[in-house]
Motif scaffolding. Sequence first.
Motif, PDB file in Angstrom:
ATOM      1  N   GLN A   1       0.841  -1.197   0.000  1.00  0.00           N
ATOM      2  CA  GLN A   1       0.000   0.000   0.000  1.00  0.00           C
ATOM      3  C   GLN A   1       0.878   1.250   0.000  1.00  0.00           C
ATOM      4  O   GLN A   1       2.025   1.227   0.447  1.00  0.00           O
ATOM      5  N   ARG A   2       0.312   2.352  -0.468  1.00  0.00           N
ATOM      6  CA  ARG A   2       1.091   3.586  -0.611  1.00  0.00           C
ATOM      7  C   ARG A   2       1.618   4.107   0.719  1.00  0.00           C
ATOM      8  O   ARG A   2       2.637   4.794   0.754  1.00  0.00           O
ATOM      9  N   ASP A   3       0.912   3.790   1.812  1.00  0.00           N
ATOM     10  CA  ASP A   3       1.387   4.261   3.119  1.00  0.00           C
ATOM     11  C   ASP A   3       2.347   3.288   3.789  1.00  0.00           C
ATOM     12  O   ASP A   3       2.770   3.502   4.925  1.00  0.00           O
TER      13      ASP A   3
ATOM     14  N   TYR B   1       7.163   1.377   0.612  1.00  0.00           N
ATOM     15  CA  TYR B   1       6.629   1.741  -0.702  1.00  0.00           C
ATOM     16  C   TYR B   1       7.590   2.723  -1.375  1.00  0.00           C
ATOM     17  O   TYR B   1       7.985   3.723  -0.774  1.00  0.00           O
TER      18      TYR B   1
ATOM     19  N   LYS C   1       9.138   5.694  -2.858  1.00  0.00           N
ATOM     20  CA  LYS C   1       8.644   7.068  -2.886  1.00  0.00           C
ATOM     21  C   LYS C   1       8.577   7.610  -4.312  1.00  0.00           C
ATOM     22  O   LYS C   1       7.685   8.408  -4.637  1.00  0.00           O
TER      23      LYS C   1
ATOM     24  N   THR D   1       5.262   7.527  -6.049  1.00  0.00           N
ATOM     25  CA  THR D   1       4.156   8.346  -5.536  1.00  0.00           C
ATOM     26  C   THR D   1       4.162   9.759  -6.119  1.00  0.00           C
ATOM     27  O   THR D   1       3.220  10.518  -5.886  1.00  0.00           O
TER      28      THR D   1
ATOM     29  N   HIS E   1       1.566  10.721 -11.667  1.00  0.00           N
ATOM     30  CA  HIS E   1       0.427   9.853 -11.968  1.00  0.00           C
ATOM     31  C   HIS E   1       0.888   8.617 -12.734  1.00  0.00           C
ATOM     32  O   HIS E   1       0.540   7.480 -12.391  1.00  0.00           O
TER      33      HIS E   1
ATOM     34  N   ASN F   1       3.232   2.188 -11.520  1.00  0.00           N
ATOM     35  CA  ASN F   1       2.751   3.236 -12.426  1.00  0.00           C
ATOM     36  C   ASN F   1       3.791   3.589 -13.489  1.00  0.00           C
ATOM     37  O   ASN F   1       3.741   4.656 -14.100  1.00  0.00           O
TER      38      ASN F   1
END
Length: 241
Positions: A164-166, A170, A172, A175, A178, A200
């Motif tokens: 998960q992004r948190d 993860y 950085k 993040t 987009h 992404n």
Amino acid sequence: MRTLVIGDIHGGLRALHQIMERAKVTTKDTLIFLGDYVDGWSQSPQVIDYLIDLQEKQNCICIRGNHDDLLLEWLDENKDNLLWYKHGGEATVTAYESVSLETKKKHIEFLKALQNYHLDDKHRLYVHAGFTNVNGVHYEYFPGQFYWDRTLWETALSFDTRMQRDDLFYPKRFTLYHEVFIGHTPVTRIGETTPVQKANIWNVDTGAAFKGPLTIMDVDTKEFWQSEPLNQLYFDEKGRN
């Protein structure tokens, strides 16, 4: 009114013509070229001529690749690089033997004007190789990383999709934008010949320098079009190993 991104061309003008026709590109389309226009197949000077002409007809954003930077060093500074010769440079040097001094000067101007990266209004990043600064491209200490880095793609390949992004671990860099569109490291290294998404990050280098096709992709719909494999279009050439 599409935005189309194009992978590494490596002197394959025939493939470039094919994808432009197959994608039915018009002057209304924005074209973003991810770099490495030269080195590999025999038409590197002609590829640059084509791009210079194309820039006069429509919105074209041309990103700097590592091979383009090596060519600039040779053309502008007469800087020899034996390692470059072994990785496609020899074919480019041979091709430039029949290019006029005036055309070489135009090519030097084109190469100097290449962008290190492009960030669009939808916060999508386009860069040849990657970046290393965890705060983003505006904070990159070493501009050469934009066209030499492989750590962004290597990190993407090892990314755990369950993360998960948190999460503390993860990445950085994933993040900050987009989406990120890159070339530089052909996906043929992992047995693919079509664009590959990891996290992404989208890799659009489908191995045109070797035996793969050249790819153009719609960044919104992810529809893509490809040329024939370059070793078939240049069947009488050795290309890069």
